[in-house]
Design an enzyme around this catalytic site. Structure first.
Site, PDB file in Angstrom:
ATOM      1  CG  ASP A  14      10.900  -4.726  -0.492  1.00 46.71           C
ATOM      2  OD1 ASP A  14       9.728  -5.087  -1.074  1.00 46.71           O
ATOM      3  OD2 ASP A  14      10.810  -3.696   0.217  1.00 46.71           O
ATOM      4  CB  SER A  15       8.672  -9.656  -2.413  1.00 46.67           C
ATOM      5  OG  SER A  15       8.685  -9.904  -3.833  1.00 46.67           O
ATOM      6  CG  ASP A  23       9.709  -2.597  -3.759  1.00 46.44           C
ATOM      7  OD1 ASP A  23       8.955  -1.480  -4.254  1.00 46.44           O
ATOM      8  OD2 ASP A  23       9.414  -3.551  -3.495  1.00 46.44           O
ATOM      9  CE  LYS A  67       6.273  -1.719  -4.773  1.00 46.63           C
ATOM     10  NZ  LYS A  67       6.314  -1.740  -3.318  1.00 46.63           N
ATOM     11  CD  GLU A  79       6.702  -1.197   1.859  1.00 45.57           C
ATOM     12  OE1 GLU A  79       6.954  -2.294   1.349  1.00 45.57           O
ATOM     13  OE2 GLU A  79       6.707  -1.282   3.348  1.00 45.57           O
ATOM     14  CD  GLU A  87       1.032  -6.307   0.101  1.00 45.70           C
ATOM     15  OE1 GLU A  87       1.296  -7.532   0.577  1.00 45.70           O
ATOM     16  OE2 GLU A  87       1.799  -5.133  -0.076  1.00 45.70           O
TER      17      GLU A  87
END
Length: 272
Positions: A42-43, A86, A116, A118, A185
Site C-alpha cells: 500500500d506504499s 496489502d 499482508k 498489519e 519493520e
C-alpha cells in the site's frame, strides 16, 4: 512460488528477498532482477498515487495495481515470484466477514498468492485466523506499521524492554494464528534476531538489521526515485536525478533546429 516455499527457505538457510511493485513495468523489472516475492504494497499510495501516507488507498485501487503487477510478470507461472498484496486501511479492521470478502476479492481477481496485513491486536488476530481457515495465505507485519502513522508516526519501534517483550508476544500470536511469514519493520536488530530464532516462520526485515530470514525494500527507494529516502533504505542508484537529466537532454535536443527525434545521440556541443 508458493507461500509454503518460504518456510522451506528458512529451514534451509536461504535468504528470502522481497521487493515492491506498483504496475506492470515495475513488476517486470523486479521479476527480471530475481526477487522471490513481489509485494504490491500500500506504499503505492505514496509512490504512485501521490498521497502523503498509505491510508487513502482503497481496496479497488489495490486490486487495480495488483492486476497490473500480475500482467507485468512474463515467466511461466511456476517460475514467477510469489505475489503478495496489502490489505488497505479499513478493509480488515471492520469485522471478520468484511475482511474475508476484501482478501478474497483481491485473490479471486488477480494472480496474488496471499495478502499482508498489519498489527496483532486481538481483532486482527481473529481476522488472520479466519482468513487462514478460508484458505487465504496471510503475511503479518509488526514494528513500524504505516497504517498506524497517526498513532505511532514513522519512528523506530520497540526500543525498550517492555515494548520488545510485547512485540515478541505479538509475533508468537501471529505465528499461532497461521501467518506463513511476517515483515518486521524499523526495530532493533537484536530483537529481530531473537524473533528469527524463536519463530518457525520467516522473519523478513526492513530497517531491522541483517539478522533476519530475508529482506524487503520499496523498489522506488532503492532506485532513488522518491524525493525523500527512509533512513533504513538508502538509494542504490540516483534514479530520479539520472532520469530528470536524461529527459532534460532529450528536450534540449528536440529544441535544436533540424533535430532528429529518432537519434539516441546528443547534438554536437551538447552537455548531455
Amino acid at each position: 512460488m508458493r507461500a509454503s516455499d518460504l518456510i522451506r527457505f528458512k529451514q534451509s538457510g536461504r535468504t528470502i528477498t522481497m521487493l515492491t511493485a506498483w504496475d506492470a513495468l515495475s513488476a517486470s523489472v523486479v521479476e527480471e532482477a530475481g526477487a522471490d516475492i513481489v509485494l504490491v504494497g500500500d506504499s503505492l499510495a505514496m509512490v504512485s498515487l501521490g498521497h502523503a501516507t498509505t491510508l487513502p488507498v482503497t481496496l479497488e485501487q489495490m486490486l487495480l495495481h495488483t492486476q497490473a503487477v500480475c500482467r507485468g510478470l512474463s515467466k511461466p507461472p511456476s517460475e514467477q515470484p510469489l505475489v503478495i498484496t496489502d490489505l488497505p486501511f479499513l478493509s480488515y479492521q471492520c469485522g471478520l466477514d468484511r475482511a474475508v470478502a476484501a482478501a478474497g476479492h483481491l485473490l479471486k481477481h488477480s494472480c496474488a498468492g496471499g495478502v499482508k496485513l498489519e498489527g496483532a491486536e486481538p481483532e486482527v488476530v481473529q481476522v488472520i485466523e479466519r482468513l487462514v481457515r478460508m484458505g487465504i495465505p496471510v503475511m503479518g507485519h509488526l514494528g513500524l506499521t504505516p497504517q498506524s502513522v497517526h498513532q505511532l508516526g514513522y519512528r523506530r519501534q520497540a526500543k525498550d524492554p517492555v515494548s520488545q517483550e510485547r512485540l515478541r508476544l505479538q509475533a508468537s500470536e501471529l505465528e499461532k494464528a497461521g501467518c506463513f511469514a511476517m515483515v518486521l519493520e524499523h526495530v532493533p536488530e537484536a530483537l529481530a534476531g531473537h524473533l528469527r530464532r524463536d519463530l518457525a516462520i520467516p522473519v523478513i526485515g526492513i530497517g531491522a538489521g541483517q539478522n533476519c530470514d530475508g529482506q524487503v525494500s520499496v523498489t522506488a527507494d532503492l532506485l532513488g526515485l522518491t524525493p525523500r529516502q527512509p533512513p533504513f533504505s538508502p538509494a542504490r542508484l540516483e534514479g530520479r536525478t539520472l532520469g530528470i537529466e536524461a529527459l532534460r537532454c532529450w528536450l534540449e535536443e528536440q529544441r535544436q533546429p533540424g533535430a532528429d527525434p529518432t537519434t539516441a545521440q546528443p547534438p554536437p556541443g551538447s552537455d548531455c
